[in-house]
Design an enzyme around this catalytic site. Structure first.
Site, PDB file in Angstrom:
ATOM      1  N   GLU A  71       1.007  -1.192  -0.203  1.00 53.02           N
ATOM      2  CA  GLU A  71      -0.089  -0.006   0.038  1.00 53.02           C
ATOM      3  C   GLU A  71       1.020   1.245   0.003  1.00 53.02           C
ATOM      4  OE1 GLU A  71      -3.685  -2.144   2.428  1.00 53.02           O
ATOM      5  OE2 GLU A  71      -2.204  -0.880   3.540  1.00 53.02           O
ATOM      6  N   GLU A  80      -7.390   2.462  -1.668  1.00 54.51           N
ATOM      7  CA  GLU A  80      -7.426   2.047  -0.285  1.00 54.51           C
ATOM      8  C   GLU A  80      -8.323   2.620   0.760  1.00 54.51           C
ATOM      9  OE1 GLU A  80      -7.059  -0.167   1.919  1.00 54.51           O
ATOM     10  OE2 GLU A  80      -6.290  -1.843   0.408  1.00 54.51           O
TER      11      GLU A  80
END
Length: 471
Positions: free
Chosen positions: A133, A213
């Site tokens: 991420e 995300e």
């Protein structure tokens, strides 16, 4: 596998005029220098190129600075960003006198990990699948001086800009923890993420997906398909390089810093691991969640050594702003098929034996992939060799547990200092097969303590002024 001759043919076919030689430094930043294509011939893949090792963080002293980098022909790719057609080769570091591989070269450690796995007879390939991420910001400013310290982050997606006059402000800014994963116009980075994914694919890296995300302000995830450990280490450096350069080209900036935003999700790197032997997945079986006894032993190895592993998998002081007990962070040293607060999850997306793996959820993308993947693999091997029992799975809701039961569950370290202390006490499993040498362990602890732990510890925190200035 490419031969040196094939690399030269590729360079000629692509019109390369420059060769960029790259290698990973000790903390985990890709380094490079360039030479004209006329300097590259078949002998270069044995003779290498010289450079000053004393200028690389965590490496040689000034009196022993000369080093060689030997290009690996199999890593040849054309750079997608340079104006002049440039061939990129990743190299291995060796001593110019003895020609011995350099013990602190992260890529060499990854190579030794794969060799050690084969030597044990447990398997012949360890597959790694990281889910890295990151954040795409518009602007970042920071300073850390003797009399002032600050950081300022900005993003057109940041919910804090919902009231800013943007001539016009059209809204559509994801609220904190609510960005998983709405379509545009709330998601403003679809095209950039797709460009990142397809650029990686054009480089020969198999991709799986990309998406927004959870956090506001452009948090994202792009996933590569699992690959053998060394190959994934090489892909990880390309991954960071491509994402940063594409963001930069569009006037944005990418960071893999685990916790840049207060009171919103940090960036992790859930890491999937499996071992195969003779083309057969070793982790498929009839035990808990459809895995084998070997997989459970592997889980036991990671849980036993997790605190020490964090020194490599979560190697920054900022990593521990994400790993805070009581929130959603995977800090509980337990395993489960669905409990995402457990350090290890056994994914249940597929019943196929080929898909059976363990997912170590504690790591974050600030790590040096070669070192982190190697350390995790060594813990897995240790768990299988020593038949380490992982105990019972944690399938209960961690937030519903009574205090006395919660107190029995160990957690990941609370600071980098604590992780380094754990590594100092627990690293014998890393020394097997001479994969990590004692010198590497000692230098890692020394470097991290002197260059990161102490400088952060010695500085007043800006929030301390808010708390204490009027005392």
């Amino acid at each position: 596998m490419m031969s040196p001759k094939q690399v030269l043919e590729m360079a000629k076919e692509k019109g390369a005029r420059v060769v960029d030689i790259r290698f990973m430094d000790f903390p985990g930043i890709w380094q490079h220098f360039s030479v004209p294509i006329t300097e590259l011939d078949e002998s270069s893949f044995e003779d290498g190129f010289g450079f000053d090792g004393s200028s690389i963080r965590g490496w040689q002293h000034i009196h022993e600075s000369d080093m060689l980098v030997i290009p690996d022909a199999d890593t040849a790719k054309m750079d997608p960003f340079f104006e002049v057609p440039t061939l990129v080769l990743i190299g291995n570091i060796v001593d110019p006198i003895t020609r011995a591989p350099y013990s602190r070269d992260p890529r060499y450690i990854a190579k030794k990990t794969e060799a050690y796995l084969t030597q044990t007879g447990i398997g012949d390939v360890v597959y790694i699948g990281p889910e890295a991420e990151f954040f795409i910001f518009d602007d970042i400013r920071f300073e850390s001086g003797r009399h002032q310290a600050y950081y300022m982050i900005d993003s057109k997606e940041g919910i804090w800009n919902s009231g800013r006059d943007e001539f016009p402000n059209q809204g559509y800014k994801p609220r904190h923890k609510e960005a998983y994963f709405p379509v545009p116009p709330m998601d403003k980075f679809q095209d950039i993420r797709t460009e990142m994914m397809l650029t990686l694919q054009d480089l020969g890296i198999d991709m799986e997906c990309q998406h927004h995300e959870v956090a506001t302000a452009g948090q994202a995830e792009i996933d590569m398909r699992f690959k053998p450990l060394l190959q994934m280490g090489d892909q990880m450096v390309w991954f960071k390089y491509v994402l940063k350069n594409i963001a930069y080209r569009h006037g944005h900036t990418v960071t893999f810093m685990p916790k840049p935003l207060f009171e919103d999700n940090g960036s992790g790197m859930h890491t999937h691991v499996s071992i195969w032997k003779d083309g057969v997945p070793l982790f498929a079986g009839d035990k808990y969640a459809g895995v084998s006894q070997e997989a459970l032993y592997a889980v036991g190895g990671i849980l036993k050594h997790c605190k020490a592993l964090c020194a490599f998998t979560n190697p920054t002081t900022n990593s521990y702003k994400r790993l805070v007990p009581g929130f959603e962070a995977p800090v509980n040293l337990a395993y489960s098929s669905r409990n995402r607060s457990a350090a290890i999850r056994i994914p249940m997306y597929s019943s196929s034996p080929k898909a059976k793996r363990i997912e170590f959820r504690t790591p974050d993308p600030s790590c040096n992939g070669y070192l982190a993947f190697s350390a995790v693999a060594m813990a897995v091997i240790d768990g299988i060799e020593n038949k380490i029992d992982p105990g019972d799975p944690l399938d209960k809701n961690i937030y519903d547990l009574p205090p006395e039961e919660l107190a029995e569950i160990e957690t990941a370290p609370g600071s980098l200092e604590e992780a380094l202390a754990a590594l100092r006490e627990d690293h014998a499993f890393l020394l097997k097969g001479d994969v990590f040498t004692q010198d590497v362990i000692d230098r890692w602890i020394q470097y991290k303590t002197e260059q990161e732990v102490n400088p952060v510890r010695l500085r007043p925190h800006p929030h301390e002024f808010f708390l204490y200035y009027d005392i």
